[in-house]
Design a protein around this motif. Structure first.
Motif, PDB file in Angstrom:
ATOM      1  N   TYR A   5       7.208 -14.961 -12.042  1.00 33.91           N
ATOM      2  CA  TYR A   5       6.871 -13.898 -10.611  1.00 33.91           C
ATOM      3  C   TYR A   5       7.816 -12.614 -11.055  1.00 33.91           C
ATOM      4  CZ  TYR A   5       5.420 -11.488  -7.039  1.00 33.91           C
ATOM      5  OH  TYR A   5       4.838 -10.949  -5.841  1.00 33.91           O
ATOM      6  N   VAL A   6       9.419 -12.622 -10.447  1.00 31.21           N
ATOM      7  CA  VAL A   6       9.957 -11.994 -10.402  1.00 31.21           C
ATOM      8  C   VAL A   6      10.121 -10.800 -11.345  1.00 31.21           C
ATOM      9  CG1 VAL A   6      12.244 -11.667  -9.652  1.00 31.21           C
ATOM     10  CG2 VAL A   6      11.309 -13.430  -9.188  1.00 31.21           C
ATOM     11  N   SER A   7      10.162 -11.428 -13.139  1.00 31.89           N
ATOM     12  CA  SER A   7      10.024 -10.676 -14.063  1.00 31.89           C
ATOM     13  C   SER A   7       8.841  -9.786 -14.291  1.00 31.89           C
ATOM     14  CB  SER A   7      10.752 -11.887 -15.264  1.00 31.89           C
ATOM     15  OG  SER A   7       9.286 -12.981 -15.701  1.00 31.89           O
ATOM     16  N   GLN A   8       7.487 -10.651 -13.968  1.00 27.79           N
ATOM     17  CA  GLN A   8       6.534 -10.042 -13.686  1.00 27.79           C
ATOM     18  C   GLN A   8       6.100  -8.519 -12.977  1.00 27.79           C
ATOM     19  OE1 GLN A   8       2.647 -12.268 -12.939  1.00 27.79           O
ATOM     20  NE2 GLN A   8       1.479 -11.547 -13.725  1.00 27.79           N
ATOM     21  N   LEU A   9       7.141  -8.685 -11.846  1.00 29.46           N
ATOM     22  CA  LEU A   9       7.051  -7.912 -11.141  1.00 29.46           C
ATOM     23  C   LEU A   9       8.517  -6.873 -11.753  1.00 29.46           C
ATOM     24  CD1 LEU A   9       5.754  -7.004  -7.924  1.00 29.46           C
ATOM     25  CD2 LEU A   9       8.434  -7.765  -6.902  1.00 29.46           C
ATOM     26  N   ALA A  10       9.122  -7.205 -12.099  1.00 30.17           N
ATOM     27  CA  ALA A  10      10.134  -5.868 -12.174  1.00 30.17           C
ATOM     28  C   ALA A  10       9.468  -5.192 -13.836  1.00 30.17           C
ATOM     29  CB  ALA A  10      10.897  -6.681 -12.795  1.00 30.17           C
ATOM     30  N   VAL A  12       5.742  -4.563 -13.734  1.00 31.56           N
ATOM     31  CA  VAL A  12       5.152  -3.782 -13.599  1.00 31.56           C
ATOM     32  C   VAL A  12       5.685  -2.787 -12.970  1.00 31.56           C
ATOM     33  CG1 VAL A  12       3.034  -3.882 -11.227  1.00 31.56           C
ATOM     34  CG2 VAL A  12       3.002  -5.610 -12.569  1.00 31.56           C
ATOM     35  N   ARG A  13       6.755  -2.733 -11.902  1.00 32.35           N
ATOM     36  CA  ARG A  13       7.705  -1.872 -10.852  1.00 32.35           C
ATOM     37  C   ARG A  13       8.033  -0.531 -12.309  1.00 32.35           C
ATOM     38  NH1 ARG A  13      12.115   0.446 -10.286  1.00 32.35           N
ATOM     39  NH2 ARG A  13      13.250  -1.164 -12.103  1.00 32.35           N
ATOM     40  N   THR A  16       4.741   1.278 -13.647  1.00 29.51           N
ATOM     41  CA  THR A  16       4.208   2.276 -12.698  1.00 29.51           C
ATOM     42  C   THR A  16       5.879   3.533 -12.584  1.00 29.51           C
ATOM     43  OG1 THR A  16       3.676   0.283 -11.229  1.00 29.51           O
ATOM     44  CG2 THR A  16       4.230   2.297 -10.052  1.00 29.51           C
TER      45      THR A  16
END
Length: 87
Positions: A5-10, A12-13, A16
């Protein structure tokens, strides 16, 4: 798991941030072109105003010669009944 989840969020960040950076660069380019256009418009308006002024006030030679206007006014006699001598 939490690591995915953290790597996916990174990811996406970062995606963006890259998109936003591209948009900022595009807007800066547009702004630079708009500034150039505004400068051109100001120069054109100034030239048009000067031409208009020259055309409309051609018959009023004193408008472009303050010295001539002052001499003319100073040399004119005062209208009857007006005292030009200070008290």
């Amino acid at each position: 798991s939490g690591g995915g989840y953290v790597s996916q969020l990174a990811g996406v960040r970062m995606e963006t941030a890259a998109r936003m950076s591209g948009q900022v660069e595009a807007l800066c380019g547009v702004l630079a072109r708009v500034e150039l256009l505004v400068g051109r418009a100001e120069r054109a308006a100034g030239m048009m105003q000067a031409e208009y002024h020259a055309d409309k006030f051609r018959s009023f030679s004193h408008m472009n010669s303050p010295a001539w206007l002052i001499k003319t006014i100073a040399g004119a006699s005062a209208p009857a009944g007006i005292n030009t001598v200070p008290n």
